[in-house]
Design an enzyme around this catalytic site. Sequence first.
Site, PDB file in Angstrom:
ATOM      1  N   SER A 251      31.281  52.347  41.791  1.00 47.84           N
ATOM      2  CA  SER A 251      32.026  52.931  40.680  1.00 47.84           C
ATOM      3  C   SER A 251      31.180  53.954  39.922  1.00 47.84           C
ATOM      4  O   SER A 251      30.775  54.964  40.496  1.00 47.84           O
ATOM      5  CB  SER A 251      32.533  51.811  39.763  1.00 47.84           C
ATOM      6  OG  SER A 251      33.434  52.290  38.798  1.00 47.84           O
TER       7      SER A 251
ATOM      8  N   ASP B  37      43.002  50.770  44.778  1.00 48.33           N
ATOM      9  CA  ASP B  37      42.041  51.052  43.704  1.00 48.33           C
ATOM     10  C   ASP B  37      42.670  52.011  42.691  1.00 48.33           C
ATOM     11  O   ASP B  37      43.037  53.134  43.034  1.00 48.33           O
ATOM     12  CB  ASP B  37      40.777  51.670  44.301  1.00 48.33           C
ATOM     13  CG  ASP B  37      39.596  51.659  43.345  1.00 48.33           C
ATOM     14  OD1 ASP B  37      39.809  51.777  42.120  1.00 48.33           O
ATOM     15  OD2 ASP B  37      38.461  51.550  43.826  1.00 48.33           O
TER      16      ASP B  37
ATOM     17  N   HIS C 185      39.357  47.932  43.199  1.00 44.51           N
ATOM     18  CA  HIS C 185      38.075  48.385  42.656  1.00 44.51           C
ATOM     19  C   HIS C 185      37.037  47.271  42.573  1.00 44.51           C
ATOM     20  O   HIS C 185      35.867  47.475  42.911  1.00 44.51           O
ATOM     21  CB  HIS C 185      38.324  48.978  41.267  1.00 44.51           C
ATOM     22  CG  HIS C 185      37.253  49.907  40.805  1.00 44.51           C
ATOM     23  ND1 HIS C 185      37.100  51.176  41.317  1.00 44.51           N
ATOM     24  CD2 HIS C 185      36.274  49.762  39.874  1.00 44.51           C
ATOM     25  CE1 HIS C 185      36.089  51.774  40.721  1.00 44.51           C
ATOM     26  NE2 HIS C 185      35.564  50.941  39.844  1.00 44.51           N
TER      27      HIS C 185
END
Length: 393
Positions: free
Chosen positions: A166, A334, A363
Amino acid sequence: MKWLLVAVLTAFTIFSALTQSHLLHGSPVNSLCADLIHPANYSCTEHTIQTKDGYILALQRVASLGPRLQSGPPVLLQHGLFMAGDVWFLNSPKESLGFILADHGFDVWVGNVRGTRYSYGHVTLFETDKEFWDWSWEDLAMYDLAEMIQYLYSISNSKIFLVGHSQGTIMSFAALTQPHVAEMVEAAALLSPISYLDHVTAPLVERMVFMHLDQMVVALGLHQINFRSDMLVKLVDSLCEGHMDCTDFLTSITGTNCCFNASRIEYYLDYEPHPSSVKNIRHLFQMIRKGTFAQYDYGYFKNLRTYGLSKPPEFKLSHIPTSLPMWMGYGGTDGLADVTDVEHTLAELPSRPELLYLEDYGHIDFVLGSSAKEDVYKHMIQFFRAKVKSSSW
């Protein structure tokens, strides 16, 4: 609704000022080794580094205590937004990437950026100083990550493997556009990779961007975002009340996760989330609004003073060396690293990374998914092993 939001924000500003840590400069808040690594019967040592702008950061070095394995190459794990190095160890040793890499003989290093509870403050600033929080992911890339890579490179006297998730991938992309950083990295593995954010579908994030929440909190003088504050919990409630279904809060900010063990949520919340800066959130919201992968936008006149340009310079993914091997794992559900944005990233890169696409992964699944060992980490380790120069390892 507006008056309620302003009232909550004002209250949170006051509350935040009253509850900030008053620790002495450089004193640790927690020990990741003591909290999670040693109890799992792994070796762990604490290290500290100082960035060029004065932040004191924690690094942990983790190794297996099992049957002696041949010493493998160094690998740096870089966490995402509102997380810290603990995220790599929150599942069992058989499911957590940090432990799995150690069991495979890698020299595992764990990064913790400024502002997290495992970092150690600043040489001159306190957490109560607004200047302490004057940073975004750009600074995390150019200072924190660059310094961590340099430290590992000097300790091991070899190139390192880099893993990001991320925000850790945003930092990695930006840092790797710098030749002096890229030359110290053997290969990079990026989970839920992000450089462009203009197709975010997570409903709560979309709403906060639409409401220009980042500009509101800046106007009220707030500098830190700490989701452990009771007042910020009330703020989230005000966003959800009557406007959207926030019963599954994680889904509302990340999208659907297929393999996340919801029964462990209370345990995870003992460690996550970690604080971040308002400036960091505003920088991310700028990316969502503008569809650019660029430095922080200060506005027309300050941009001219800071950059000599009316708009902030963009990070050029084309500057990442074609010789640097990359591997990416991304998911079809995601809500933050949307498939369209990942494809945009791939189109900008000068070479084609090795890809792992999992249609049902979201995610959080890439770091806390109960099946990630087989679905994701096995492939990542195969990629790393193929890149190791020494045939004896």
